[in-house]
Design an enzyme around this catalytic site. Sequence first.
Site, PDB file in Angstrom:
ATOM      1  N   ASN A  95      -5.957  -3.022   3.095  1.00  0.00           N
ATOM      2  CA  ASN A  95      -5.824  -4.441   3.396  1.00  0.00           C
ATOM      3  C   ASN A  95      -7.189  -5.000   3.753  1.00  0.00           C
ATOM      4  O   ASN A  95      -7.983  -4.331   4.412  1.00  0.00           O
ATOM      5  CB  ASN A  95      -4.882  -4.668   4.585  1.00  0.00           C
ATOM      6  CG  ASN A  95      -3.424  -4.484   4.221  1.00  0.00           C
ATOM      7  OD1 ASN A  95      -3.055  -4.473   3.062  1.00  0.00           O
ATOM      8  ND2 ASN A  95      -2.598  -4.346   5.237  1.00  0.00           N
ATOM      9  N   ARG A 138       0.816  -1.219   0.000  1.00  0.00           N
ATOM     10  CA  ARG A 138       0.000   0.000   0.000  1.00  0.00           C
ATOM     11  C   ARG A 138       0.845   1.263   0.000  1.00  0.00           C
ATOM     12  O   ARG A 138       0.506   2.260  -0.638  1.00  0.00           O
ATOM     13  CB  ARG A 138      -0.951   0.009   1.196  1.00  0.00           C
ATOM     14  CG  ARG A 138      -1.996  -1.078   1.120  1.00  0.00           C
ATOM     15  CD  ARG A 138      -2.838  -1.141   2.370  1.00  0.00           C
ATOM     16  NE  ARG A 138      -1.990  -1.373   3.530  1.00  0.00           N
ATOM     17  CZ  ARG A 138      -2.209  -0.863   4.751  1.00  0.00           C
ATOM     18  NH1 ARG A 138      -3.264  -0.108   4.973  1.00  0.00           N
ATOM     19  NH2 ARG A 138      -1.404  -1.127   5.740  1.00  0.00           N
TER      20      ARG A 138
END
Length: 90
Positions: free
Chosen positions: A38, A20
């Site tokens: 997530n 990310r």
Amino acid sequence: MAVIREEFIFHGRVQGVGFRYKVKYLAPALELTGWARNEYDGTVTMQVQGTAEHIRELVEELEDDRFIHIDWVEEHEIATESGERKFRVM
């Protein structure tokens, strides 16, 4: 070039490897907006908006990372969001 928005679900070793944060770094350089988060099942969901070419570049960079291992990707084009100005990690 036309702006599109795509949703991706990345499967594989995609959590705990900087996925990310790599996206958050690369997206602005490619003039992309959106978000990544997530999921509880170990996947990462990402929505990204920009040109198709820049979105492809982003995904290719993720696939070439030595820590990230993408087994497969679910990909869907979705409606664009007006007014979105940045990429964020959720």
